[in-house]
Design a protein around this motif. Structure first.
Motif, PDB file in Angstrom:
ATOM      1  N   MET A 231      -4.308  -0.652   3.642  1.00  0.00           N
ATOM      2  CA  MET A 231      -4.071  -0.917   5.061  1.00  0.00           C
ATOM      3  C   MET A 231      -4.353   0.353   5.858  1.00  0.00           C
ATOM      4  N   ASP A 232      -4.517   0.217   7.143  1.00  0.00           N
ATOM      5  CA  ASP A 232      -4.794   1.357   8.013  1.00  0.00           C
ATOM      6  C   ASP A 232      -3.492   2.093   8.276  1.00  0.00           C
ATOM      7  N   ILE A 233      -3.334   3.274   7.679  1.00  0.00           N
ATOM      8  CA  ILE A 233      -2.059   3.975   7.815  1.00  0.00           C
ATOM      9  C   ILE A 233      -1.877   4.608   9.196  1.00  0.00           C
ATOM     10  N   ALA A 234      -2.959   4.705   9.969  1.00  0.00           N
ATOM     11  CA  ALA A 234      -2.853   5.272  11.314  1.00  0.00           C
ATOM     12  C   ALA A 234      -2.478   4.212  12.348  1.00  0.00           C
ATOM     13  N   GLU A 235      -2.627   2.946  12.004  1.00  0.00           N
ATOM     14  CA  GLU A 235      -2.336   1.853  12.940  1.00  0.00           C
ATOM     15  C   GLU A 235      -0.894   1.390  12.769  1.00  0.00           C
ATOM     16  N   ARG A 236      -0.089   1.638  13.807  1.00  0.00           N
ATOM     17  CA  ARG A 236       1.321   1.282  13.723  1.00  0.00           C
ATOM     18  C   ARG A 236       1.742   0.282  14.803  1.00  0.00           C
ATOM     19  N   ARG A 237       0.803  -0.116  15.647  1.00  0.00           N
ATOM     20  CA  ARG A 237       1.159  -0.970  16.786  1.00  0.00           C
ATOM     21  C   ARG A 237       0.815  -2.430  16.577  1.00  0.00           C
ATOM     22  N   ARG A 238       0.046  -2.733  15.527  1.00  0.00           N
ATOM     23  CA  ARG A 238      -0.359  -4.121  15.276  1.00  0.00           C
ATOM     24  C   ARG A 238       0.073  -4.554  13.880  1.00  0.00           C
ATOM     25  N   PRO A 239       0.372  -5.840  13.703  1.00  0.00           N
ATOM     26  CA  PRO A 239       0.682  -6.341  12.352  1.00  0.00           C
ATOM     27  C   PRO A 239      -0.538  -6.194  11.446  1.00  0.00           C
ATOM     28  N   THR A 262       8.302  -3.097  14.936  1.00  0.00           N
ATOM     29  CA  THR A 262       9.571  -3.416  15.591  1.00  0.00           C
ATOM     30  C   THR A 262       9.918  -2.243  16.508  1.00  0.00           C
ATOM     31  N   ILE A 263      11.029  -2.354  17.230  1.00  0.00           N
ATOM     32  CA  ILE A 263      11.370  -1.295  18.181  1.00  0.00           C
ATOM     33  C   ILE A 263      11.725   0.011  17.492  1.00  0.00           C
ATOM     34  N   HIS A 264      12.059  -0.041  16.187  1.00  0.00           N
ATOM     35  CA  HIS A 264      12.438   1.175  15.464  1.00  0.00           C
ATOM     36  C   HIS A 264      11.384   1.626  14.450  1.00  0.00           C
ATOM     37  N   GLY A 265      10.285   0.905  14.343  1.00  0.00           N
ATOM     38  CA  GLY A 265       9.260   1.249  13.362  1.00  0.00           C
ATOM     39  C   GLY A 265       8.707  -0.013  12.723  1.00  0.00           C
ATOM     40  N   GLU A 266       7.917   0.162  11.682  1.00  0.00           N
ATOM     41  CA  GLU A 266       7.283  -0.983  11.039  1.00  0.00           C
ATOM     42  C   GLU A 266       8.190  -1.585   9.968  1.00  0.00           C
ATOM     43  N   LYS A 267       8.400  -2.900  10.074  1.00  0.00           N
ATOM     44  CA  LYS A 267       9.086  -3.617   9.001  1.00  0.00           C
ATOM     45  C   LYS A 267       8.037  -4.026   7.977  1.00  0.00           C
ATOM     46  N   ILE A 268       8.335  -3.779   6.711  1.00  0.00           N
ATOM     47  CA  ILE A 268       7.426  -4.108   5.612  1.00  0.00           C
ATOM     48  C   ILE A 268       8.055  -5.192   4.753  1.00  0.00           C
ATOM     49  N   VAL A 269       7.294  -6.238   4.484  1.00  0.00           N
ATOM     50  CA  VAL A 269       7.738  -7.269   3.543  1.00  0.00           C
ATOM     51  C   VAL A 269       6.708  -7.357   2.423  1.00  0.00           C
TER      52      VAL A 269
END
Length: 553
Positions: A231-239, A262-269
């Protein structure tokens, strides 16, 4: 020569039926203007996916595909191939064996690049295929020290702790996945909050909290997972979505990764798919003897449609896969279209939905019908178009298996009507419906019998069942103190005989169809679940929690 190679790639895609000649000509025209690689142009136009390009090249040209995230960065390779050359030729070395340098390319048909790298390194270059995300992450990992020294923009998103396989983040990811697999977890949730992050496992359908971690480690863990999943580790604003795999106890576990800002960072499932545990036979699905015979009668018919119904996570796909394994042989052509393909079934042709490229369930089903199929499996009927194509395929001599979201078996008929399918077509094509749920199974290590409480006896008596004792789990280390270990399916099977077909064709109301099905021996979900509680397989409390909304027609 590079241009000729690109033309050959386009011709291969046309020959394989992935794109049309007109689409190739359009892409070539744009490529002449933009000077992009042909593959990039085709992907941007939505005519192919990058995965399709890689599969065509790998299969047709014999060029192996490599997952670069599985290789540890080697400082010797930086000296062999400087970053400037790696970026110019879109090539990254990942291993050296004697005088052979293994190199991953975005364009392995670029013979000029291969010749130049052989001249510069003095080694024989063996080309491999790599995806774009995998390539860029690998460049970042291999040249991370150089990049940090130059202060390049964006390097804060590629922390060395996420790259080093011995780092706390890497160890945490490995140990968490191994623990999840050993506990039979289906999903791992990594969730950021204002004061840190928590990790939860979904086991037997229920989430349970495992541990917390500080923000510093959480950020490194997210970066590590995204690197492993390409995955793109620099992209944090899009799913984003990705895939990876790992080994535990001689098993290979495939992992589907999903990130959500999310408002506090990326949720990972992380969805764990164990092929050894995921493929079951019909005998292992928990059908009662009566329902087992009805289900076999449905799928043994040479044509018609069989539907599995229930909410997400009720085991519908597992039942479909079991049916396909039962039906497969050298004499029949079985093809599926799924979203996603969860497990590979040897001997079955499986197709992945790709809506961006226009490969929807409906479009894919049309294409499958041109592949001389005997049996078709459609992952889900989502709309009227797919429903009508599936039913017409069933009417023209094909056996079609699929799923639908309804609460019970009889309701499936009226869901199809609501989708615009005429009742006479449903009556003519539908072999039957299986409604399904999953309930937790009593842990065999700590199972004990007990005298039922008054409310339990009342529920059982209302269902025509009277017992002196039931079974429950005390709770032990094996089941994590829950009293349950694993899950078992409960079923409601509606088999259509001529009288039921006629009633559907004549527009019978739901209550009337339900009454007729009950007269013909249909066992409800509620009754099948309670029967399994009486057998000691689950508990009345669990049945009440999972099936309470489905007690009557």
């Amino acid at each position: 020569m590079a241009t000729e190679a690109r033309k050959r790639l386009g011709d291969l895609l046309v020959e394989w039926g992935i794109i049309t000649q007109a689409e190739l000509e359009e892409a070539l025209a744009r490529q002449r203007k933009t000077r992009e690689r042909l593959g990039d142009v085709l992907v941007s136009l939505g005519y192919v996916t990058e995965g399709e390009l890689l599969r065509v090249l790998s299969s047709q040209l014999g060029i192996p595909q490599v997952h670069l995230s599985r290789y540890h960065p080697d400082a010797r390779l930086v000296r062999l191939v400087p970053r400037e050359l790696a970026e110019r030729y879109r090539a990254v070395p990942f291993q050296q064996d004697g005088d052979v340098l293994h190199v991953a390319f975005l364009d392995p048909l670029d013979v000029f690049a291969i010749e130049d790298l052989e001249r510069v390194t003095g080694l024989k270059v063996k080309p491999y295929l790599a995806s774009s995300a995998d390539f860029h992450n690998a460049v970042a990992r291999l040249y991370s020290g150089e990049a940090e020294g130059g202060g390049e923009k964006g390097e804060e998103s590629r922390p060395p702790e996420a790259i080093d396989v011995s780092s706390p983040a890497a160890r945490f990811v490995t140990e968490t996945l191994q623990r999840a697999a050993r506990l039979r977890a289906s999903d791992v949730h990594i969730e950021p909050f204002s004061d840190g992050a928590q990790v939860r496992f979904r086991i037997d359908g229920r989430l349970r909290r495992e541990q917390t971690l500080p923000f510093r480690l959480y950020n490194m863990v997210v970066a590590r997972i995204k690197i492993l999943a390409n995955m793109d580790i620099a992209e944090r604003r899009r799913p984003q979505d990705g895939r990876m795999s790992f080994h535990v106890d001689d098993r290979e576990i495939d992992v589907r990764v999903s990130s959500l800002p999310t408002i506090h960072g990326e949720k990972i499932v992380l969805r764990l798919l164990d092929s050894r545990a995921g493929l079951k036979t019909i005998d292992e699905l928990g059908f009662s003897d009566h329902n087992y015979e009805l289900f076999l009668r449905m799928i043994r018919q040479p044509h018609g449609i069989v539907l599995l119904t229930g909410p997400t996570g009720s085991g519908k796909t597992t039942t479909l896969y079991a049916a396909l394994q039962y039906l497969k042989s050298d004499e029949v052509n079985i093809t599926t279209i799924e979203d996603p393909v969860e497990y590979e079934i040897p001997g079955v042709n499986q197709v992945q939905v790709n809506e961006r490229a226009g490969l929807t369930f409906a479009a894919g089903l049309r294409s499958l019908l041109r592949q001389d199929p005997d049996i078709l499996m459609v992952g889900e009927i989502r709309d009227q178009e797919t429903a009508e194509i599936a039913i017409r395929a069933a009417l023209t001599g094909h056996l079609v298996l699929s799923t639908l979201h309804t609460n019970d078996a009889v309701g499936t008929v009226y869901r199809l009507v609501d989708m615009g399918v005429p009742p006479y077509l449903i009556a003519a094509s539908l072999n039957g419906v299986v409604a399904q749920r999953l309930v937790r199974r009593v842990c065999p290590e700590c199972a004990e019998t007990y005298t039922p409480e008054a409310w339990e006896l009342k529920l059982l008596h209302q269902a025509g069942m009277d017992v002196a004792e039931l079974t429950r789990g005390r709770g032990c280390p094996t089941c994590g103190g829950t009293g349950y270990l694993g899950r078992i399916a409960v079923h409601e099977v509606l088999y259509l005989d001529e009288a039921l077909r006629q009633a559907i064709s004549e527009g019978a109301k739901r209550d009337e169809l339900y009454r007729m099905a009950r007269e013909r021996g249909m066992t409800t979900l509620w009754e099948d679940a309670l029967a399994k509680a009486v057998q000691g397989l689950t508990t009345v409390e669990e049945v009440l929690q999972e099936i309470a909304g489905d007690q009557g027609g």
